[in-house]
Write a protein that holds these residues in place. Structure first.
Motif, PDB file in Angstrom:
ATOM      1  N   ARG A   1      55.689  15.591  38.245  1.00  0.00           N
ATOM      2  CA  ARG A   1      55.993  16.503  39.345  1.00  0.00           C
ATOM      3  C   ARG A   1      56.101  17.926  38.847  1.00  0.00           C
ATOM      4  O   ARG A   1      56.601  18.181  37.762  1.00  0.00           O
ATOM      5  N   SER A   2      55.650  18.837  39.682  1.00  0.00           N
ATOM      6  CA  SER A   2      55.850  20.255  39.392  1.00  0.00           C
ATOM      7  C   SER A   2      57.310  20.582  39.702  1.00  0.00           C
ATOM      8  O   SER A   2      57.996  19.800  40.385  1.00  0.00           O
ATOM      9  N   PRO A   3      57.816  21.706  39.223  1.00  0.00           N
ATOM     10  CA  PRO A   3      59.204  22.057  39.542  1.00  0.00           C
ATOM     11  C   PRO A   3      59.450  22.162  41.051  1.00  0.00           C
ATOM     12  O   PRO A   3      60.508  21.770  41.532  1.00  0.00           O
ATOM     13  N   GLY A   4      58.469  22.657  41.805  1.00  0.00           N
ATOM     14  CA  GLY A   4      58.626  22.747  43.254  1.00  0.00           C
ATOM     15  C   GLY A   4      58.756  21.381  43.901  1.00  0.00           C
ATOM     16  O   GLY A   4      59.591  21.169  44.789  1.00  0.00           O
ATOM     17  N   GLU A   5      57.936  20.424  43.447  1.00  0.00           N
ATOM     18  CA  GLU A   5      58.034  19.054  43.961  1.00  0.00           C
ATOM     19  C   GLU A   5      59.362  18.421  43.568  1.00  0.00           C
ATOM     20  O   GLU A   5      59.979  17.715  44.363  1.00  0.00           O
ATOM     21  N   ALA A   6      59.795  18.662  42.351  1.00  0.00           N
ATOM     22  CA  ALA A   6      61.071  18.103  41.898  1.00  0.00           C
ATOM     23  C   ALA A   6      62.212  18.649  42.754  1.00  0.00           C
ATOM     24  O   ALA A   6      63.110  17.896  43.145  1.00  0.00           O
ATOM     25  N   ALA A   7      62.171  19.941  43.075  1.00  0.00           N
ATOM     26  CA  ALA A   7      63.208  20.530  43.929  1.00  0.00           C
ATOM     27  C   ALA A   7      63.178  19.903  45.315  1.00  0.00           C
ATOM     28  O   ALA A   7      64.227  19.661  45.922  1.00  0.00           O
ATOM     29  N   TRP A   8      61.984  19.618  45.838  1.00  0.00           N
ATOM     30  CA  TRP A   8      61.867  18.951  47.143  1.00  0.00           C
ATOM     31  C   TRP A   8      62.554  17.589  47.101  1.00  0.00           C
ATOM     32  O   TRP A   8      63.343  17.243  47.963  1.00  0.00           O
ATOM     33  N   TYR A   9      62.255  16.793  46.075  1.00  0.00           N
ATOM     34  CA  TYR A   9      62.806  15.448  45.987  1.00  0.00           C
ATOM     35  C   TYR A   9      64.299  15.436  45.693  1.00  0.00           C
ATOM     36  O   TYR A   9      64.974  14.464  46.005  1.00  0.00           O
ATOM     37  N   GLU A  10      64.820  16.500  45.110  1.00  0.00           N
ATOM     38  CA  GLU A  10      66.261  16.567  44.858  1.00  0.00           C
ATOM     39  C   GLU A  10      67.026  17.067  46.079  1.00  0.00           C
ATOM     40  O   GLU A  10      68.248  17.018  46.109  1.00  0.00           O
ATOM     41  N   SER A  11      66.318  17.546  47.083  1.00  0.00           N
ATOM     42  CA  SER A  11      66.952  18.007  48.312  1.00  0.00           C
ATOM     43  C   SER A  11      67.381  16.815  49.156  1.00  0.00           C
ATOM     44  O   SER A  11      66.800  15.731  49.075  1.00  0.00           O
ATOM     45  N   THR A  12      68.377  17.035  49.991  1.00  0.00           N
ATOM     46  CA  THR A  12      68.811  15.980  50.904  1.00  0.00           C
ATOM     47  C   THR A  12      67.791  15.851  52.032  1.00  0.00           C
ATOM     48  O   THR A  12      66.960  16.735  52.244  1.00  0.00           O
ATOM     49  N   LYS A  13      67.869  14.762  52.767  1.00  0.00           N
ATOM     50  CA  LYS A  13      66.962  14.558  53.908  1.00  0.00           C
ATOM     51  C   LYS A  13      67.162  15.669  54.942  1.00  0.00           C
ATOM     52  O   LYS A  13      66.199  16.148  55.544  1.00  0.00           O
ATOM     53  N   LYS A  14      68.400  16.085  55.139  1.00  0.00           N
ATOM     54  CA  LYS A  14      68.683  17.163  56.095  1.00  0.00           C
ATOM     55  C   LYS A  14      68.002  18.455  55.644  1.00  0.00           C
ATOM     56  O   LYS A  14      67.380  19.153  56.448  1.00  0.00           O
ATOM     57  N   GLN A  15      68.118  18.783  54.367  1.00  0.00           N
ATOM     58  CA  GLN A  15      67.464  19.985  53.846  1.00  0.00           C
ATOM     59  C   GLN A  15      65.952  19.884  54.000  1.00  0.00           C
ATOM     60  O   GLN A  15      65.299  20.858  54.374  1.00  0.00           O
ATOM     61  N   GLN A  16      65.383  18.708  53.719  1.00  0.00           N
ATOM     62  CA  GLN A  16      63.943  18.528  53.859  1.00  0.00           C
ATOM     63  C   GLN A  16      63.505  18.754  55.306  1.00  0.00           C
ATOM     64  O   GLN A  16      62.481  19.387  55.557  1.00  0.00           O
ATOM     65  N   ARG A  17      64.300  18.258  56.265  1.00  0.00           N
ATOM     66  CA  ARG A  17      63.974  18.491  57.681  1.00  0.00           C
ATOM     67  C   ARG A  17      64.033  19.980  58.006  1.00  0.00           C
ATOM     68  O   ARG A  17      63.199  20.499  58.746  1.00  0.00           O
TER      69      ARG A  17
END
Length: 91
Positions: free
Chosen positions: A31-47
């Protein structure tokens, strides 16, 4: 003479097994750092990221989280935006 050849064979097999054990399986996808940050975010943050991405509203831009990486702040923001675009665009 027989003992020496058996010992050499045993040492060669041990070295081969040790080398195989060190290699280990390679990750299927890094994963790129941007993808890693996405996956470390909560579901609420992702929404929230997806809602901001879909709105295209300059008054409410996508909040870029802080994440430890070797990238500059702008490079990381671009990388994270790319990850959001991939995750929030319908297939």
């Amino acid at each position: 003479m027989r003992r020496v050849s058996t010992a050499v064979l045993a040492l060669a097999l041990a070295a081969l097994l040790a080398g195989c054990a060190q290699m280990g399986p390679k990750p299927a996808h890094t994963r790129s750092p941007g993808e890693a940050a996405w996956y470390e975010s909560t579901k609420k943050q992702q929404r929230e990221y997806c809602a901001a991405y879909r709105a295209h509203d300059p008054q409410h831009p996508i909040h870029v989280p802080s994440f430890a990486s070797a990238m500059s702040e702008n490079e990381f923001a671009d990388d994270f935006y790319g990850a959001v675009r991939k995750k929030c665009t319908p297939a």
